[in-house]
Design a protein around this motif. Structure first.
Motif, mmCIF file in Angstrom:
data_model
loop_
_atom_site.group_PDB
_atom_site.id
_atom_site.type_symbol
_atom_site.label_atom_id
_atom_site.label_comp_id
_atom_site.label_asym_id
_atom_site.label_seq_id
_atom_site.Cartn_x
_atom_site.Cartn_y
_atom_site.Cartn_z
ATOM 1 N N GLY A 69 -11.952 0.693 15.492
ATOM 2 C CA GLY A 69 -11.228 1.400 14.432
ATOM 3 C C GLY A 69 -10.441 2.305 14.984
ATOM 4 N N LEU A 70 -10.672 3.103 15.992
ATOM 5 C CA LEU A 70 -9.749 4.119 16.634
ATOM 6 C C LEU A 70 -8.574 3.320 16.964
ATOM 7 C CD1 LEU A 70 -12.295 6.148 18.600
ATOM 8 C CD2 LEU A 70 -10.911 6.785 16.538
ATOM 9 N N LEU A 71 -8.606 1.753 17.695
ATOM 10 C CA LEU A 71 -7.608 1.155 18.317
ATOM 11 C C LEU A 71 -6.530 0.853 17.022
ATOM 12 C CD1 LEU A 71 -6.017 -0.424 20.360
ATOM 13 C CD2 LEU A 71 -7.615 -2.175 19.741
ATOM 14 N N MET A 72 -7.197 0.405 15.879
ATOM 15 C CA MET A 72 -6.280 -0.075 14.617
ATOM 16 C C MET A 72 -5.692 1.258 14.164
ATOM 17 S SD MET A 72 -6.785 -3.018 14.783
ATOM 18 C CE MET A 72 -5.459 -3.397 13.545
ATOM 19 N N PHE A 73 -6.349 2.333 14.161
ATOM 20 C CA PHE A 73 -5.504 3.496 13.919
ATOM 21 C C PHE A 73 -4.222 3.903 14.632
ATOM 22 C CE2 PHE A 73 -5.292 8.000 14.957
ATOM 23 C CZ PHE A 73 -4.340 8.663 13.830
ATOM 24 N N SER A 74 -4.513 3.832 16.024
ATOM 25 C CA SER A 74 -3.358 3.815 16.924
ATOM 26 C C SER A 74 -2.262 2.746 16.693
ATOM 27 C CB SER A 74 -3.526 3.905 18.384
ATOM 28 O OG SER A 74 -4.334 2.576 18.553
ATOM 29 N N CYS A 92 0.002 3.600 13.874
ATOM 30 C CA CYS A 92 1.004 4.520 13.991
ATOM 31 C C CYS A 92 2.131 3.952 14.266
ATOM 32 C CB CYS A 92 0.758 5.546 15.270
ATOM 33 S SG CYS A 92 -0.763 6.532 14.716
ATOM 34 N N SER A 93 2.438 2.532 14.700
ATOM 35 C CA SER A 93 3.459 1.807 14.773
ATOM 36 C C SER A 93 4.301 1.098 13.758
ATOM 37 C CB SER A 93 3.292 0.857 16.024
ATOM 38 O OG SER A 93 2.552 -0.298 15.562
ATOM 39 N N VAL A 94 3.479 1.102 12.547
ATOM 40 C CA VAL A 94 3.874 0.561 11.203
ATOM 41 C C VAL A 94 4.712 1.543 10.561
ATOM 42 C CG1 VAL A 94 2.981 -0.684 9.298
ATOM 43 C CG2 VAL A 94 1.880 -1.066 11.473
ATOM 44 N N GLU A 95 5.950 0.993 10.100
ATOM 45 C CA GLU A 95 6.545 1.660 9.148
ATOM 46 C C GLU A 95 6.419 1.211 7.734
ATOM 47 O OE1 GLU A 95 10.727 1.937 10.087
ATOM 48 O OE2 GLU A 95 10.425 2.327 12.314
ATOM 49 N N PHE A 96 6.006 1.996 6.787
ATOM 50 C CA PHE A 96 5.933 1.648 5.378
ATOM 51 C C PHE A 96 7.044 0.743 4.919
ATOM 52 C CE2 PHE A 96 5.720 2.155 0.572
ATOM 53 C CZ PHE A 96 4.423 1.732 0.367
ATOM 54 N N ARG A 97 8.223 1.190 5.040
ATOM 55 C CA ARG A 97 9.403 0.577 4.405
ATOM 56 C C ARG A 97 9.384 -0.922 4.917
ATOM 57 N NH1 ARG A 97 14.111 -0.370 6.993
ATOM 58 N NH2 ARG A 97 13.489 0.934 8.845
ATOM 59 N N LYS A 98 9.113 -1.170 6.439
ATOM 60 C CA LYS A 98 9.234 -2.502 6.933
ATOM 61 C C LYS A 98 8.120 -3.223 6.328
ATOM 62 C CE LYS A 98 11.639 -1.156 10.962
ATOM 63 N NZ LYS A 98 11.572 -1.487 12.775
ATOM 64 N N LEU A 99 6.930 -2.751 6.101
ATOM 65 C CA LEU A 99 5.634 -3.258 5.642
ATOM 66 C C LEU A 99 5.748 -3.709 4.283
ATOM 67 C CD1 LEU A 99 2.873 -3.774 6.503
ATOM 68 C CD2 LEU A 99 1.982 -1.870 5.168
ATOM 69 N N TRP A 100 6.477 -2.854 3.458
ATOM 70 C CA TRP A 100 6.838 -3.445 1.999
ATOM 71 C C TRP A 100 7.983 -4.430 1.778
ATOM 72 C CZ3 TRP A 100 4.860 -3.254 -2.566
ATOM 73 C CH2 TRP A 100 5.625 -3.379 -3.839
ATOM 74 N N ALA A 101 8.617 -4.455 2.750
ATOM 75 C CA ALA A 101 9.769 -5.612 2.886
ATOM 76 C C ALA A 101 8.821 -7.011 3.111
ATOM 77 C CB ALA A 101 10.876 -5.330 4.094
ATOM 78 N N GLY A 105 -3.004 5.345 10.255
ATOM 79 C CA GLY A 105 -2.022 5.242 11.076
ATOM 80 C C GLY A 105 -0.519 5.396 10.633
ATOM 81 N N ILE A 106 -0.436 4.588 9.495
ATOM 82 C CA ILE A 106 0.724 4.716 8.526
ATOM 83 C C ILE A 106 1.277 6.112 8.193
ATOM 84 C CG2 ILE A 106 2.148 3.494 6.698
ATOM 85 C CD1 ILE A 106 0.575 1.076 7.167
ATOM 86 N N TYR A 107 0.302 6.775 7.716
ATOM 87 C CA TYR A 107 0.547 8.209 7.245
ATOM 88 C C TYR A 107 0.888 8.994 8.300
ATOM 89 C CZ TYR A 107 -0.365 12.572 5.027
ATOM 90 O OH TYR A 107 -0.206 13.955 4.436
ATOM 91 N N VAL A 108 0.226 8.918 9.540
ATOM 92 C CA VAL A 108 0.644 10.000 10.656
ATOM 93 C C VAL A 108 1.937 9.546 11.026
ATOM 94 C CG1 VAL A 108 0.043 10.413 13.148
ATOM 95 C CG2 VAL A 108 -1.840 10.139 11.340
ATOM 96 N N ASN A 109 2.372 8.252 11.207
ATOM 97 C CA ASN A 109 3.726 7.833 11.592
ATOM 98 C C ASN A 109 4.695 8.454 10.752
ATOM 99 O OD1 ASN A 109 5.432 6.501 13.368
ATOM 100 N ND2 ASN A 109 5.646 4.732 12.187
ATOM 101 N N SER A 166 2.867 10.416 16.864
ATOM 102 C CA SER A 166 2.415 9.137 16.464
ATOM 103 C C SER A 166 2.739 7.958 17.836
ATOM 104 C CB SER A 166 3.071 8.329 15.227
ATOM 105 O OG SER A 166 4.437 8.300 15.494
ATOM 106 N N LYS A 167 3.809 8.272 18.464
ATOM 107 C CA LYS A 167 4.321 7.725 19.708
ATOM 108 C C LYS A 167 3.329 7.751 20.965
ATOM 109 C CE LYS A 167 9.168 7.075 18.661
ATOM 110 N NZ LYS A 167 9.104 7.182 17.338
ATOM 111 N N ILE A 168 2.856 8.922 20.786
ATOM 112 C CA ILE A 168 1.840 9.310 21.942
ATOM 113 C C ILE A 168 0.421 8.882 21.657
ATOM 114 C CG2 ILE A 168 0.638 11.140 23.021
ATOM 115 C CD1 ILE A 168 2.915 13.125 22.420
ATOM 116 N N ILE A 169 0.048 8.796 20.495
ATOM 117 C CA ILE A 169 -1.111 8.016 19.954
ATOM 118 C C ILE A 169 -1.073 6.640 20.317
ATOM 119 C CG2 ILE A 169 -2.698 7.459 17.943
ATOM 120 C CD1 ILE A 169 -1.954 10.306 16.792
ATOM 121 N N LEU A 170 0.119 5.918 20.014
ATOM 122 C CA LEU A 170 0.282 4.659 20.046
ATOM 123 C C LEU A 170 0.239 4.139 21.670
ATOM 124 C CD1 LEU A 170 0.897 1.767 18.744
ATOM 125 C CD2 LEU A 170 3.404 2.586 19.054
#
Length: 352
Positions: free
Chosen positions: A43-48, A51-60, A179-183, A190-194
């Protein structure tokens, strides 16, 4: 063969056998601790990784789901077909053939998200594909199992682990959403978490691999045929997934992502389904396959990471020019946001 679509964890095949044989004894508190700790770490790994996911690209990807469609075709088209052909070609015993087919019908595993990050793949597509294939498994798993076992004429109920699928979805979507929200709110943090998550992911993979072998040491058998299939099956998935993505004019980044998503299956879901559907005596012949598949897909993933990283290639081949490798890759597979010219002349022009 009949597919039992009950979500109950009870299975008459298991309850009628009583105690497990010595080789399949459950390690009690140790196994429980391992399961809980690995779930929390995942779960912690998927959270990190989220943090690399951008909602704009995800929605695309959701609005124009060409990459998702190719991935699902690989997941529930190529993989079940490959499993069926391997079972027939190697003339497996019925129980072993079912184990191979169940593995082929499972959705993609979260391990593909880790490797996708390491090879600088499309993380937005990777996480979307893993989620979509897990949701699609609710219907596609029983459908594929029904279709491919029609000609086998076997009388055995298969219990689809709907509860396990639901838990997988929760463990995947909720940490990624955070993670998306933190990013979005704190991009620098978020880059450090990633980066921390990438290191934790590597450690987690090694711990899970070692612990899985230790906890299930009594489940191994020396069937060379099953070991051979467990070695070539994920390789076939990676190669065919990459080729299909290439044929559908996906970018280099997407090709790598779809390749990893295709070959990396959800091992835990396969094991759970086998345990719910078969007797302890039958499991002795079957459990070695998903365990070996899991180890080989780890090995394949590390090899793909080494093979697609120019700096890793420079270590293997010191005479190679790292900048030349990276530049050629970028030139050949450079693309516009939604289209890509795959003409030979234009590719040659780019390389020159």
């Amino acid at each position: 063969m009949r597919v039992n679509c009950s979500s109950s964890s009870a299975c008459t095949a298991n309850s009628s056998e009583g105690e497990l044989p010595v080789g399949l004894e459950v390690h009690g508190n140790l196994e429980l601790v391992f399961t809980v700790v690995s779930a929390v770490m995942m779960g912690l790994l998927m959270f990190s990784l989220g943090c690399s996911v951008e909602f704009r690209k995800l929605w695309a990807h959701i609005r124009r789901p060409w990459g998702i469609a190719v991935g699902l075709l690989c997941q529930f088209g190529l993989m079940p077909l490959t499993a069926y052909l391997l079972a027939i070609s190697f003339s497996l015993k019925p129980a072993q053939a079912i184990a191979v087919l169940v593995m082929g019908c499972c959705p993609g595993g979260t391990i593909s998200n880790i490797f996708t990050f390491w090879v600088e793949g499309d993380m937005d597509l990777s996480i979307t594909m893993t989620t979509c294939s897990t949701v699609a498994a609710l219907g596609m798993m029983p459908l594929c199992l029904y279709l491919y076992t029609l000609s086998w004429n076997l009388e055995q109920n298969l219990t689809i682990p709907y509860q396990n699928i639901g838990i997988t979805l929760v463990c995947l979507t909720i940490p990624v959403a955070f993670g998306i929200y933190v990013n979005y709110r704190w991009p620098k943090q978020s880059k450090i978490i990633l980066q921390i998550g990438a290191i934790v992911g590597g450690v987690l993979l090694l711990v899970v691999a070692v612990a899985g072998v230790v906890l299930a040491k009594g489940s191994w058998n020396s069937d060379i045929t099953l070991l051979t299939i467990s070695f070539i099956f994920p390789l076939i998935g990676h190669v065919t997934g990459f080729l299909l993505a290439l044929l559908t004019h996906q970018s280099w980044q997407r090709c790598r992502t779809i390749s990893l998503e295709t070959g990396a299956q959800n091992i835990q879901m396969c094991v759970t389904m086998l345990q719910l559907s078969f007797t302890a005596k039958q499991l002795v012949q079957m459990l070695s396959f998903p365990l070996a598949y899991g180890l080989f897909q780890l090995l394949d993933g590390f090899l793909i990471v080494a093979g697609t990283d120019p700096f890793s290639l420079s270590i293997l081949f010191p005479s190679w020019n790292v900048d030349l490798i990276a530049g050629a890759e970028a030139a050949i597979f450079s693309e516009a946001p939604d289209t890509q010219d795959w003409g030979l002349a234009s590719c040659c022009t780019r390389v020159r």
